[in-house]
Every structure is written in structure tokens, then in C-alpha cells.
Scaffold this motif. Structure first.
Motif, short mmCIF file in Angstrom:
data_model
loop_
_atom_site.label_atom_id
_atom_site.label_comp_id
_atom_site.label_asym_id
_atom_site.label_seq_id
_atom_site.Cartn_x
_atom_site.Cartn_y
_atom_site.Cartn_z
N VAL A 1 0.72 -1.15 0.08
CA VAL A 1 0.08 0.04 -0.03
C VAL A 1 0.98 1.22 0.05
O VAL A 1 0.54 2.29 -0.71
N PHE A 2 1.91 1.27 0.93
CA PHE A 2 2.84 2.49 1.00
C PHE A 2 3.52 2.52 -0.38
O PHE A 2 3.59 3.81 -0.97
N ARG A 3 4.04 1.52 -1.08
CA ARG A 3 4.49 1.64 -2.36
C ARG A 3 3.63 2.29 -3.45
O ARG A 3 3.96 3.04 -4.48
N THR A 4 2.20 1.98 -3.20
CA THR A 4 1.24 2.45 -4.21
C THR A 4 1.02 4.06 -4.12
O THR A 4 1.08 4.71 -5.12
N SER A 5 0.92 4.34 -2.98
CA SER A 5 0.87 6.02 -2.77
C SER A 5 1.54 6.40 -1.63
O SER A 5 0.86 6.26 -0.34
N GLN A 6 2.80 6.50 -1.34
CA GLN A 6 3.43 7.27 -0.34
C GLN A 6 2.74 8.29 0.37
O GLN A 6 2.60 8.41 1.40
N ALA A 7 2.40 9.13 -0.83
CA ALA A 7 1.76 10.39 -0.11
C ALA A 7 0.54 10.46 0.83
O ALA A 7 0.43 11.04 1.92
N ALA A 8 -0.39 9.45 0.19
CA ALA A 8 -1.69 9.36 0.86
C ALA A 8 -1.30 8.47 2.36
O ALA A 8 -1.91 9.00 3.27
N ILE A 9 -0.51 7.67 2.48
CA ILE A 9 -0.01 7.05 3.81
C ILE A 9 0.37 7.93 4.78
O ILE A 9 0.01 7.94 5.78
#
Length: 464
Positions: free
Chosen positions: A196-204
């Protein structure tokens, strides 16, 4: 519209009662803790325990429902939460209150999840936005009403805790008497935070920082008003409620605006406003209470919707098969931040100044603004022609369950549905048996999408 709402009216009434009692309890606990001289550190630890319980409840409740059923699971959660409310005035011990706060967080998260499974049972593409939007409005309105009830009498007695317990207990009645069909088994999501972090670092990262800010504000807002010289009974609870009210009013406009520009840019803008307003409120001395409330409402207006924007950004970069996992990752990141934030804020307030309640979150928002600016320079935004309408239901941190932008489907390769499940025709015992649990598979990836290769931008949905 009446025909659409009628089947879930009893469920929404239960939500309203739960959140009134919960809002009242959440406001009087820090006020009563101050009267009992627990100290900021112990108050912060209690808040951290609450948010830790909230995350644990979201993870464990699906297993409880599989074992006991939806209605019985709901009754257990309500009874436990009601008992925890009554235990506070009976056991005036700071360490015990930390345990009671953990129980409350666990139960309210489980209750959110169970209610939402029923709401989703009645939702389809034609009415889901309406049902879930009403659900979020009920959440905000009921919680704020509960906070304002703290102005009725001083919190150092037994009365307000009893009132909160009674309201929470009565919330089980509409659910127990509902004729609504039992929902399908709750999906059990295995967390894969790395993917999940690799998918969207900014979101997490945004969800984590926003959790620290929101958890601190929710815990210490009424105490800050007292430290500023305002009345503990008639004004401090009102200030705490204004933070939430400001967030409720700005949620939809900011979400819609983020559909038209880069969501990271909107997050950047409100973070900057949050920094300025956080500094500004610490400079206010002996001002009229209305001015103090207006600044508080501004802070709430820019901090409360931030999680929704972060979640929407995460969904923009998740594949359709990765929604559930992204939702779970965002919830855990927000919960972790909410658990850590009150503890750190309490340390700073106790050792430095009460103004640390807003100066520390202001520093966090400044860091978030700098980080987002760097991400905007390095990564392209999702194109406007790829955006859909903003949906409140899947992006609100007030929602307890893992709610994705799309409903789980039996054809979804991430969800296993038992052969004997036939929609709403199965009895409660059959539907809630261990064999009927819907389990999200763990050996698939979130998707091939990443921030460097943005997927279709999903519309903002504040319904968390």
C-alpha cells in the motif's frame, strides 16, 4: 428519497444515539481528568489507548461477527461501551481510565463496522452516495450534539457519565428490532502495508500526520479553552464542538475542489492555512469568545477534511482490485498517528506550554506541506479527464470500518464468498457462521499502479 431511507432509518437512528453518547463521553473525560488532577500525560495516554483500540476493533470485529453474528456482536459492543462509560466515575484512577478508553475505542470501531455492513447491504450504484452521505451527516451532527451536552452540568459528578451510558445502551434497541435483512459476511482484509505504501506514499504519510493532528485536537481542545481562561462548563465544550463543525462544513467543498485540481495541491494549501491558524490561535489573549470560536472553526475546517483528501488521493492510485487494501492501510496509518499524537502533545503541553496543542500540530502540518511540495515537483498529478465525482463515503476518518469506493463483489478475485451464501435469504446464524466469512485473499498485489504511473483518478468520497 423517503423510500430509499426508510429501510435504514432504524440503523441511522442507532448511529445517532451512539454518536451522541460517544460525543458526550469524549468531551467530559478530559474535563473530568483535569478536575481529578490526572495530568496531561495521563490524559494523552488515555487518548492514545482509545485510538489504539479503534484500530484493533476494526481488525478484530469481523472475526467477532463471524463467531457471534451481527446483532449479537452489536449488542456485545454496545454493552461493553456502556459499561466502560459507567466505570469512569466508579474507578477514579488514571491507569484504569486508560483501559476504559481502550475498550471504548475498540467498541465504537466495531459498532461503526457492523452498522456500515448493513448500510452497504441496501446501497447500490443508484443510492449509495445518498445513503452514505446522510450517514456521515448523522455522524457529525450527533457527535457535535453530544459534545454540546457537556455544557449541561459539571463533569466531576456521576450524572453526565450515566446519561452517556443510557444513550449508548438505548442505541441497541433500533438494531435489535430492525426488520432489515442480515448483511453478507464482513470482508476480512489482510494488511500489506508495504504494498500500500509503494502504491501511494503521499496518501499514507499524509494519513499518519493528519492522524497525529486530529487525535491531539480531539483530546485536548476543551482543556485548551480552559487554559485560555474560558468557562469550563459553558464555553470549553463549545470550542471542542466548533472544530468538528468547521470540518463538517468544509468537507464537501474541499472534496469537490480536489476533483478539479491535484489533490496534493489542495492538501498543501490547507496545511499552510492550518499552520497559520495554529500559530494565530496561540497569539490570542483575552479576546471575545466568538473570535476564539471562529479561529477554532477555521482550524477544524482545514484539518478535519485532510484525511478525506489523503484517502481520495490513495484511491486515485489504487487499482480497482486494490481498494479494500488501500482503505485498510489508510485506516491503520491514521490510527497509528492518532495513537502517537496525543501522547507527544501531552508531553509537550506538560513540559512546555498549553500552546503546544496547536504549535506541535502546526509543525507537523508544516512538514506535511514541505513533503507534499516535494512530491508535486517530482510526480505528475492524475489528469482531470480521468476524474470521477467526489464520494464522501469512502474517505472519512469518522467511519470505523474499512470502506472502499466500490462495494465488494462476489466476482471479485480478492473476495471469497461461500457457496451457501445467497444474498439476504440466509438466516443470521447461517450468514454469520465461520464457513460464511468473506475473506480477502492475501497473495495478490494491490495493483500495478504507483504514484509514478497514476491510475484513473477516483472522485472524492468523504463517507470514515
Amino acid at each position: 428519497m423517503t423510500k430509499m431511507i426508510a429501510p435504514v432509518a432504524s440503523l441511522l437512528f442507532s448511529v445517532a444515539l451512539l454518536l451522541i453518547g460517544h460525543g458526550l463521553q469524549s468531551t467530559i473525560i478530559p474535563l473530568a481528568s483535569r478536575i481529578l488532577d490526572f495530568g496531561e500525560l495521563m490524559i494523552g495516554l488515555g487518548a492514545s489507548a482509545y485510538f489504539l483500540g479503534f484500530v484493533m476493533g476494526a481488525i478484530i470485529t469481523p472475526h467477532v461477527v463471524v463467531r457471534a453474528g451481527h446483532i449479537r456482536g452489536f449488542a456485545v459492543m454496545v454493552s461493553s461501551m456502556s459499561a466502560a462509560a459507567l466505570l469512569h466515575p466508579l474507578v477514579e484512577d488514571a491507569e484504569a481510565w486508560i483501559l476504559f478508553r481502550f475498550i471504548t475505542g475498540f467498541c465504537i470501531s466495531g459498532l461503526y463496522l457492523i452498522i456500515e455492513s448493513w448500510l452497504n447491504e441496501f446501497a447500490d450504484n443508484s443510492n449509495r452516495g445518498l445513503i452514505m452521505s446522510i450517514y456521515i451527516v448523522v455522524n457529525y451532527a450527533a457527535f457535535t450534539s453530544g459534545q454540546l451536552m457537556a455544557t449541561l452540568t459539571p463533569p466531576n459528578g456521576f450524572l453526565l457519565f450515566v446519561v452517556a451510558s443510557i444513550i449508548i445502551s438505548v442505541a441497541v434497541m433500533p438494531v435489535a428490532m430492525t426488520k432489515a435483512a442480515q448483511p453478507a459476511p464482513i470482508a476480512i482484509v489482510k494488511l500489506e502495508l508495504g504494498k500500500v505504501f509503494r502504491t501511494s506514499q503521499a496518501a499514507i504519510i499524509s494519513a499518519f500526520i493528519i492522524g497525529m493532528v486530529a487525535g491531539s485536537h480531539l483530546t485536548f481542545a476543551p482543556l485548551y479553552a480552559i487554559d485560555k481562561g474560558y468557562d469550563p462548563l459553558t464555553q470549553a465544550p463549545v470550542f471542542a464542538a466548533m472544530l468538528g463543525l468547521g470540518g463538517m462544513l468544509s468537507q464537501w467543498p474541499l472534496g469537490r475542489f480536489s476533483d478539479r485540481v491535484d489533490r496534493r495541491l489542495v492538501l498543501l494549501m490547507i496545511s499552510i492555512v492550518g499552520v497559520i491558524s495554529s500559530i494565530g490561535i496561540t497569539l490570542l489573549e483575552d479576546v471575545d469568545f466568538i473570535v476564539f470560536l471562529m479561529v477554532g472553526a477555521l482550524i477544524g475546517a482545514v484539518t478535519q477534511p485532510a484525511y478525506s483528501l489523503a484517502a481520495a488521493h490513495g484511491y486515485d492510485h489504487a487499482s480497482e482490485n486494490g481498494y479494500l487494501r488501500m482503505a485498510a492501510g489508510l485506516l491503520v496509518a491514521f490510527g497509528a498517528g492518532s495513537s502517537l499524537g496525543p501522547f507527544l502533545t501531552a508531553l509537550l503541553m506538560q513540559n512546555l506550554s498549553p500552546d503546544a496543542l496547536f504549535l506541535f500540530p502546526g509543525c507537523l502540518l508544516a512538514f506535511l506541506a514541505f513533503y507534499l511540495w516535494q512530491r508535486i515537483l517530482r510526480k505528475d498529478a492524475v489528469g482531470d479527464d480521468q476524474k470521477e465525482d467526489f464520494d464522501m463515503a469512502a474517505t472519512s476518518a469518522s467511519v470505523g470500518a474499512v470502506v472502499a469506493p466500490e462495494l465488494p463483489s462476489e466476482e471479485d478475485r480478492y473476495v471469497v464468498v461461500p457457496d451457501d451464501w445467497e444474498g439476504g435469504e440466509t438466516s443470521e446464524d447461517e450468514a454469520d457462521s465461520p464457513e460464511a466469512a468473506a475473506e480477502v485473499l492475501s497473495d495478490e498485489t494491490v495493483g500495478d499502479d504507483s504514484e509514478s504511473e497514476p491510475a484513473t483518478k477516483k472522485s472524492f468520497d468523504p463517507v470514515i
